[in-house]
Design a protein around this motif. Sequence first.
Motif, PDB file in Angstrom:
ATOM      1  N   GLY A  48       0.480   6.944  -8.179  1.00  0.00           N
ATOM      2  CA  GLY A  48       1.395   6.892  -7.057  1.00  0.00           C
ATOM      3  C   GLY A  48       0.967   7.733  -5.879  1.00  0.00           C
ATOM      4  O   GLY A  48       1.634   7.751  -4.858  1.00  0.00           O
ATOM      5  N   ARG A  49      -0.126   8.438  -5.984  1.00  0.00           N
ATOM      6  CA  ARG A  49      -0.590   9.229  -4.843  1.00  0.00           C
ATOM      7  C   ARG A  49      -1.155   8.317  -3.770  1.00  0.00           C
ATOM      8  O   ARG A  49      -1.772   7.311  -4.048  1.00  0.00           O
ATOM      9  N   HIS A  50      -0.980   8.666  -2.529  1.00  0.00           N
ATOM     10  CA  HIS A  50      -1.589   7.892  -1.458  1.00  0.00           C
ATOM     11  C   HIS A  50      -1.869   8.808  -0.288  1.00  0.00           C
ATOM     12  O   HIS A  50      -1.306   9.896  -0.163  1.00  0.00           O
ATOM     13  N   ALA A  51      -2.771   8.346   0.565  1.00  0.00           N
ATOM     14  CA  ALA A  51      -3.209   9.174   1.684  1.00  0.00           C
ATOM     15  C   ALA A  51      -2.118   9.272   2.739  1.00  0.00           C
ATOM     16  O   ALA A  51      -1.313   8.363   2.922  1.00  0.00           O
ATOM     17  N   SER A  52      -2.082  10.405   3.422  1.00  0.00           N
ATOM     18  CA  SER A  52      -1.155  10.559   4.532  1.00  0.00           C
ATOM     19  C   SER A  52      -1.574   9.625   5.646  1.00  0.00           C
ATOM     20  O   SER A  52      -2.752   9.542   6.008  1.00  0.00           O
ATOM     21  N   ALA A 322      -2.560  -1.346   6.127  1.00  0.00           N
ATOM     22  CA  ALA A 322      -1.923  -0.672   4.986  1.00  0.00           C
ATOM     23  C   ALA A 322      -2.356   0.784   4.906  1.00  0.00           C
ATOM     24  O   ALA A 322      -1.528   1.678   4.692  1.00  0.00           O
ATOM     25  N   GLY A 323      -3.651   1.049   5.077  1.00  0.00           N
ATOM     26  CA  GLY A 323      -4.120   2.421   5.028  1.00  0.00           C
ATOM     27  C   GLY A 323      -3.670   3.244   6.217  1.00  0.00           C
ATOM     28  O   GLY A 323      -3.263   4.405   6.075  1.00  0.00           O
ATOM     29  N   LEU A 324      -3.700   2.647   7.410  1.00  0.00           N
ATOM     30  CA  LEU A 324      -3.374   3.394   8.624  1.00  0.00           C
ATOM     31  C   LEU A 324      -1.881   3.682   8.748  1.00  0.00           C
ATOM     32  O   LEU A 324      -1.486   4.657   9.396  1.00  0.00           O
ATOM     33  N   ARG A 352     -10.285   7.202  -2.780  1.00  0.00           N
ATOM     34  CA  ARG A 352      -9.036   6.719  -3.351  1.00  0.00           C
ATOM     35  C   ARG A 352      -8.552   5.459  -2.618  1.00  0.00           C
ATOM     36  O   ARG A 352      -8.058   4.515  -3.239  1.00  0.00           O
ATOM     37  N   LEU A 353      -8.678   5.444  -1.299  1.00  0.00           N
ATOM     38  CA  LEU A 353      -8.267   4.273  -0.535  1.00  0.00           C
ATOM     39  C   LEU A 353      -9.096   3.043  -0.903  1.00  0.00           C
ATOM     40  O   LEU A 353      -8.559   1.953  -1.149  1.00  0.00           O
ATOM     41  N   MET A 354     -10.397   3.213  -0.951  1.00  0.00           N
ATOM     42  CA  MET A 354     -11.267   2.084  -1.258  1.00  0.00           C
ATOM     43  C   MET A 354     -11.126   1.640  -2.709  1.00  0.00           C
ATOM     44  O   MET A 354     -11.233   0.445  -3.019  1.00  0.00           O
ATOM     45  N   HIS A 355     -10.859   2.600  -3.615  1.00  0.00           N
ATOM     46  CA  HIS A 355     -10.670   2.259  -5.024  1.00  0.00           C
ATOM     47  C   HIS A 355      -9.394   1.433  -5.203  1.00  0.00           C
ATOM     48  O   HIS A 355      -9.373   0.451  -5.968  1.00  0.00           O
ATOM     49  N   ALA A 414     -20.466   6.315  -4.694  1.00  0.00           N
ATOM     50  CA  ALA A 414     -19.258   5.670  -5.202  1.00  0.00           C
ATOM     51  C   ALA A 414     -18.594   4.834  -4.112  1.00  0.00           C
ATOM     52  O   ALA A 414     -18.151   3.708  -4.351  1.00  0.00           O
ATOM     53  N   LEU A 415     -18.538   5.373  -2.892  1.00  0.00           N
ATOM     54  CA  LEU A 415     -17.924   4.649  -1.782  1.00  0.00           C
ATOM     55  C   LEU A 415     -18.711   3.381  -1.464  1.00  0.00           C
ATOM     56  O   LEU A 415     -18.131   2.315  -1.229  1.00  0.00           O
ATOM     57  N   GLN A 416     -20.018   3.485  -1.501  1.00  0.00           N
ATOM     58  CA  GLN A 416     -20.866   2.313  -1.258  1.00  0.00           C
ATOM     59  C   GLN A 416     -20.686   1.257  -2.345  1.00  0.00           C
ATOM     60  O   GLN A 416     -20.644   0.050  -2.059  1.00  0.00           O
ATOM     61  N   ALA A 417     -20.571   1.708  -3.602  1.00  0.00           N
ATOM     62  CA  ALA A 417     -20.405   0.767  -4.711  1.00  0.00           C
ATOM     63  C   ALA A 417     -19.065   0.033  -4.622  1.00  0.00           C
ATOM     64  O   ALA A 417     -18.986  -1.179  -4.862  1.00  0.00           O
TER      65      ALA A 417
END
Length: 673
Positions: A48-52, A322-324, A352-355, A414-417
């Motif tokens: 349930g965590r998400h970026a500010s 969604a992210g912004l 976390r956002l990309m995952h 990881a971000l690239q993958a």
Amino acid sequence: MSQRLSILLLTIANLLIPIAILTFATGFFPYKPFIPGRASFGDSNDGGRHASAPFDKVIFMVVDALRSDFVYSNNSGFKFTQSLIRSGAAMPFTAHATSPTITMPRVKAITTGSIPSFLDVILNFAESDTTSSLANQDTWLSQLKDKPEGKLIMYGDDTWLKLFPDTFSRADGTSSFFVSDFTEVDNNVTRHVPLELKQSDWNGMIMHYLGLDHIGHKSGPRSPHMIPKQTEMDGIVKQIYEAIEIENHLQSTLLVLCGDHGMNDAGNHGGSAEGETSPALVFLSPKLQPISKGSECPLIAPQSTFGYYNTVEQSDIAPTLAGLLGFPVPLNNLGVFIPDFLDFWSQDVRIRLMHENARQILDIVRGTFPGLPSDGVASTDCTLSQSDGETLSCLWSTADSSVKGLSQGDSVTALQALTEFAKRAQDIMSSTASNYDIGRLNIGILLAALATVASLATAFTVLLNARSTGLWTSSVTILYGVMMFASSYVEEEHHFWYWASSGWLGWLFFKQRNAEETKGLSRAWSAVPLLAILRVIRIWNQTGQKHAGEPDIAKMFLPAHNFVLWALVLATYLDVIRRLSRRAVPWASRQLSLAASFALGITSLGFKVAFTKVDAPELLEGLQFFVLGPMKEASLVAQARAAFFSIAILLILTSLPVIYQRMSYGGKAGGEI
């Protein structure tokens, strides 16, 4: 062939044709399944965590048919927007819009992140259609509305009201099918902007302007109306951006300027030409300046290329918003978060956002490839996989392993993958999104072939006894049918008729020459001026795709010589009046017939001149004497009514003998009874 057998074959053919069409249509236009429900942060493995979120409001401004060069090129009216791009307060992209480039499927792609089907082309023109509603689908609009104190407002194209019924707290829709309206359709949107910018009770405002698209349909992308309309739209951007800078409740507002599709050189859209699939996409806010260094603008793009700046998929808008704005990615999304905005967050939040985005796409992949494992051992080279499912399985395993091993590995890797998996899944899923039922397509084609054979068998005897005219007509019909199997031929269909007409006139010439034995000027030579007229027709109006936008008489010569244009118009109306006066009311006196025909001609001409004065006033420059007397002051509606009233009078006069004859016949019959 006996008459009874011919009737039987024709009956079979007429029954097979609708069955073949319906069978083929059910295979070519299937309703795609979608994941029901609504996404939530608790659905992912991040607990349930998400970026500010850097933004809490969004103003989504769609300018219909906003091709990329309309914003980014030297020949653009978006001067203020270009200055924001240079300063870093605006981040520009070209959003690739997949075919069909029609408003409704494009809005679906923008709001859900999914890939629309060709069925949406039909639904786009169904004014009362409700089957295409997105009320029960997960979209960024529904996610934004579900946020605390979420409220959406919409002004512009009523397509949004059909797609999202009962979604907007305040709305004012406009119809998109009166393409001659360049101004009122946009003024109806703009008049709401100042008041809504003062309101603080909404977190999402949708605006969809139609005027630029209408200009394209009427007179193409190089119309003299185009730059003024772009300047008008740029003024709206300036008004909103300055309000974001001044108003406290708009400090964290993101303005998105985009086109739903572009247009080709003829000003049309719907296909897959580069101009049609390359709309502009600009994110604007003062809060973008810390992560953007600015970009050179305007740009000079290579000839016939519309790929300005980075090209992203139109479906990427949904996960990026969604992210912004801090809400979950819609469940049916196939878009990938635009990496240019990741600089808003630290490295672990980016992962976390990309995952989360990748796991959401993974759910759709599993629905298409049920055998895809949830995890596995990553391969050293995923290009060795045998199928699309195996490739995606390998890429996901690599990405998931990279995220789980972050303590020992590299976060950049990881971000690239994750990005590689999401992009590859997007490509594969987009190519399989249509889900055509090949079996039904083949059955439909087979039934159509049987209907064709039955029809030809019936006509076979007639064709054997046909003369040259019948054989020519049959050949042209068959060749025209063959053309329908190639989209490029369909787009250039008029050229087929040009060549067929030239061939027919040539055939008549040689046939008549062989048949005549007289000396001197032969009647066969009448085909020569007809061929010359046909050549003029070919260059009268360049249409289709191949030659669209090239110089022609209608767009190049006549507007520059409007006296010639209106002389031809007057000659046409006078000829129609002459013909009507001779044939429309044969029972009446010459004076009455001429008066009724002249009234219809003059009222129709008055309406045409008045409409041209509003729609294209440049065509009347130096010809003010056309608009004199009562015509000068009368409204368009009044002049249209006068024209229709004249038509009604002439129809009544034409029908009076028939009515009188029937009434007389009825009276005699009644007396005899």
